[in-house]
Design an enzyme around this catalytic site. Structure first.
Site, PDB file in Angstrom:
ATOM      1  N   HIS A 236      11.498  -2.114 -13.080  1.00 39.28           N
ATOM      2  CA  HIS A 236      10.848  -1.221 -12.125  1.00 39.28           C
ATOM      3  C   HIS A 236       9.859  -2.079 -11.337  1.00 39.28           C
ATOM      4  O   HIS A 236       9.114  -2.863 -11.924  1.00 39.28           O
ATOM      5  CB  HIS A 236      10.119  -0.107 -12.883  1.00 39.28           C
ATOM      6  CG  HIS A 236       9.730   1.039 -12.014  1.00 39.28           C
ATOM      7  ND1 HIS A 236       8.800   0.921 -11.008  1.00 39.28           N
ATOM      8  CD2 HIS A 236      10.154   2.323 -11.985  1.00 39.28           C
ATOM      9  CE1 HIS A 236       8.669   2.092 -10.403  1.00 39.28           C
ATOM     10  NE2 HIS A 236       9.491   2.958 -10.971  1.00 39.28           N
ATOM     11  N   ARG A 258       6.365   4.727  -3.522  1.00 36.08           N
ATOM     12  CA  ARG A 258       7.040   3.982  -2.435  1.00 36.08           C
ATOM     13  C   ARG A 258       7.839   4.954  -1.574  1.00 36.08           C
ATOM     14  O   ARG A 258       7.898   4.816  -0.360  1.00 36.08           O
ATOM     15  CB  ARG A 258       7.958   2.903  -3.008  1.00 36.08           C
ATOM     16  CG  ARG A 258       7.210   1.696  -3.537  1.00 36.08           C
ATOM     17  CD  ARG A 258       8.162   0.641  -4.063  1.00 36.08           C
ATOM     18  NE  ARG A 258       8.877   1.096  -5.239  1.00 36.08           N
ATOM     19  CZ  ARG A 258      10.185   1.219  -5.346  1.00 36.08           C
ATOM     20  NH1 ARG A 258      10.970   0.885  -4.336  1.00 36.08           N
ATOM     21  NH2 ARG A 258      10.744   1.667  -6.451  1.00 36.08           N
TER      22      ARG A 258
END
Ligand SMILES: Cc1cc2nc3c(=O)[nH]c(=O)nc-3n(C[C@H](O)[C@H](O)[C@H](O)COP(=O)(O)OP(=O)(O)OC[C@H]3O[C@@H](n4cnc5c(N)ncnc54)[C@H](O)[C@@H]3O)c2cc1C
Length: 575
Positions: A236, A258
């Site tokens: 991640h 994001r």
């Protein structure tokens, strides 16, 4: 050694284990069902840690075909297509069951429909969530349902080894240790579910819960079961970097940050993702993780050696409202996610690889079923964010149904091989015998460094050879380990369990390295700097790793394109 008997034994109490228990009970309430779990039921495992949410095609304009194509393309054509198809269809049923039968309540749109948010790598906003801490809602509701049904709980019971019948033709029992007393328990069952949840905690930075050390995968390897896609470890991109003194370092800051427009900045405060991918920060996890890794290798880092995640340009109040859990998590560590920027680093998050299995959760060993992150083949080379908890709940439910049917059809208690029980006990007892005391922390640090540097985000043949040699040495050191004289109490003996954890992690790391060395191309989460090309998609093969005569054997097995071939789509207007 205590003996325990149940029709069905479930190892692990994440989304897979709890769903399996509920479904097996619903199929036949007269079955005796037990859940053996390393931690406390409802308080351990990664499903509870799920942040972003659950992928499911619910909204008008979305479809299971679209979810399927995203899963196959995200997995770079390595997923088993029948498993992926089962996932996307089953997710619709499970989300309705979670809300309408089990009591979950997910976030809503103003018109009352379920809100679905954007996750990277998907052509539709399909991630159902409860704020940004979705797993707590799911696990709390599942646990309440399990508690109310009289399902037996063996909490703080750690599974050690599968015990087969004397002729090796079927599973008979599982050897457990009651961590609270150190007493061994032979749990005999007609059907066993492996749902201990993988979890790549052999990497320096990692996200999974501390109870996860790949025990189930190590047990499967030891029993000679085939594992697939083990080279596919997902990093991640945004693990919190809070310094070496805290276990908060490595914990994940969710993908939605994001997705919502957060920026990644190098140490000098400059955005770098646009030069790597047109989707910039919204590119898939593998691409963003490699881009951050490149910044780190080039030395363009923050004070602790990562990059910045910056949300402030989206408005502090807005960020606080949308990402309450993440903002509070950062605040606990002294950082202001909403108004300032936070240091992040890629962090090992998920294992796409696991035990080979069929869509009904059966494995090559009669009597053993597998579901959730311990299973391999659903995601191929990359898992879409939001497909993890869908995977564990969908296949957990199927496993519960299938085990109940198996017990009714051909389930019987089988005699466990006495010699195998003794051999397993001897292996677990080894550190209480004569040997050499060693510093387990130092062994763990070497494991972290080896896997991070030589088998991590970017790999090559020389690094993988180095990793293999180091892992062999670590396995030897663990094999010779003895507990120090003052630490031989069995109740809650953390050194003993640390030794067991490291044994599992090293064994599974060796499978990762073997598969990574065999895949001489770059696909999804697996990137080889010495073989950067993707290879021919139409000739896709997955890596099968299996222990044969004590050695790891790797074999490339062609992928069967049972529903769609590379270059084709199930959609009339591909996304
Ligand atoms: C921080 C974080 C955030 C995530 N966010 C998302 C997300 O937003 N969306 C998504 O889809 N996925 C997400 N995931 C992935 C998701 O959590 C997993 O895919 C999924 O929950 C795995 O479920 P599981 O039931 O297989 O395993 P887990 O939920 O991990 O359960 C494993 C169980 O096995 C037990 N166990 C382990 N070893 C033993 C042993 N030796 N003996 C007995 N019991 C044992 C553990 O104690 C635990 O109870 C996230 C993961 C993490 C770590």
């Amino acid at each position: 050694m205590r003996r325990f008997k149940s029709d069905i034994l479930i190892l692990g109490s994440g989304g897979a284990g709890l769903f399996a228990a509920l479904h097996a009970h619903a199929a036949d309430p007269s079955l005796s069902i037990a859940i053996a779990v390393k931690g406390l039921l409802g308080k351990c495992g990664c499903t509870r840690m799920v942040q972003g949410g659950y992928n499911v095609a619910l909204a008008p304009g979305d479809s299971v075909e679209r979810h399927f194509m995203d899963t196959i393309e995200g997995g770079k054509w390595l997923p088993d297509q029948d498993l992926a198809w089962t996932l996307v269809n089953g997710a619709v049923e499970r989300v309705h069951e979670l809300e309408n039968e089990l009591g979950c309540f997910f976030d809503r749109n103003p018109d009352g429909t379920v809100h679905q948010k954007a996750f990277a790598g998907q052509t539709f906003d399909r991630t159902v969530h409860k704020g940004d801490l979705t797993g707590i809602e799911i696990i709390n509701r599942l646990s309440e349902q399990v508690w109310s049904r009289g399902i037996a709980r063996l909490e703080e019971h750690r599974a050690l080894e599968f015990i087969l019948t004397a002729d090796g033709s079927a599973l008979a029992a599982v050897l457990l240790v009651d961590m609270r007393t150190g007493e061994y328990v032979l749990a005999e069952a007609k059907a066993v579910l492996l749902a201990t949840g993988g979890g790549p905690t052999m990497y320096r930075y990692h996200t999974p819960s501390g109870d996860k050390s790949c025990d189930g995968l190590a047990m499967a390897l030891a029993a000679g079961l085939p594992l697939r896609d083990m080279e596919m470890v997902q990093f991640h991109p945004t693990g919190l970097l809070a310094g070496p003194h805290t276990r908060m370092t490595g914990t994940v800051l969710e993908e939605g940050l994001r997705g919502a427009g957060g920026y990644l900045l190098d140490g000098a405060g400059v955005r770098f993702m646009q030069k790597v991918d047109p989707r910039a920060e919204r590119a898939t996890r593998d691409i963003v993780s490699r881009a951050i890794d490149a910044e780190m290798r080039a030395g363009r880092t923050t004070p602790h050696g990562g990059v910045w995640l910056s949300m402030a340009h989206l408005g502090a109040d807005n960020v606080r409202r949308q990402f309450k859990g993440m903002v509070e998590r950062c605040a606990d560590c002294g950082f202001d996610l909403a108004g300032d920027r936070v240091e992040v680093v890629p962090t090992a998050h998920y294992m796409m690889g696991g035990v080979e299995f069929a869509a009904d959760c059966t494995t090559a060993l009669p009597g053993l079923f597998v579901a959730g992150e311990d299973s391999g083949g659903v995601h191929g080379a990359n898992r879409l964010g939001g497909n993890g908890v869908a995977n564990s709940t969908v296949f957990g439910a199927i496993a519960g149904d299938a085990m109940a049917a198996w017990v009714a059809r051909e389930g019987a208690f089988r005699a466990a091989d006495a010699a195998a029980i003794q051999a397993a006990l001897d292996r677990a007892e080894a550190p209480f015998g004569g040997g050499q005391h060693a510093d387990l922390d130092a062994i763990r640090e070497r494991l972290f460094a080896t896997m991070w540097d030589d088998a991590g985000i970017v790999r090559d043949a020389r690094g993988l050879e180095r990793a293999d040699a180091t892992l062999e040495a670590l396995a030897d050191e663990l094999g010779a380990y003895a507990l120090p004289a003052g630490a031989r109490e069995r109740a809650f003996n953390l050194s003993w369990h640390d030794w067991l954890n490291l044994g599992s992690l090293v064994a599974v790391s060796r499978a990762i390295v073997a598969a990574a060395a065999a895949r001489c191309e770059s696909r999804g989460a697996h990137f080889r700097s010495d073989h950067p090309d993707t290879g021919d998609l139409t000739a896709s093969a997955y890596m099968r790793v299996q222990r044969r005569q004590g050695e790891l054997a790797v074999e490339a097995v062609p992928v069967r394109f049972t529903r769609v071939r590379p270059g084709q789509s199930l959609l009339s207007t591909p996304g």
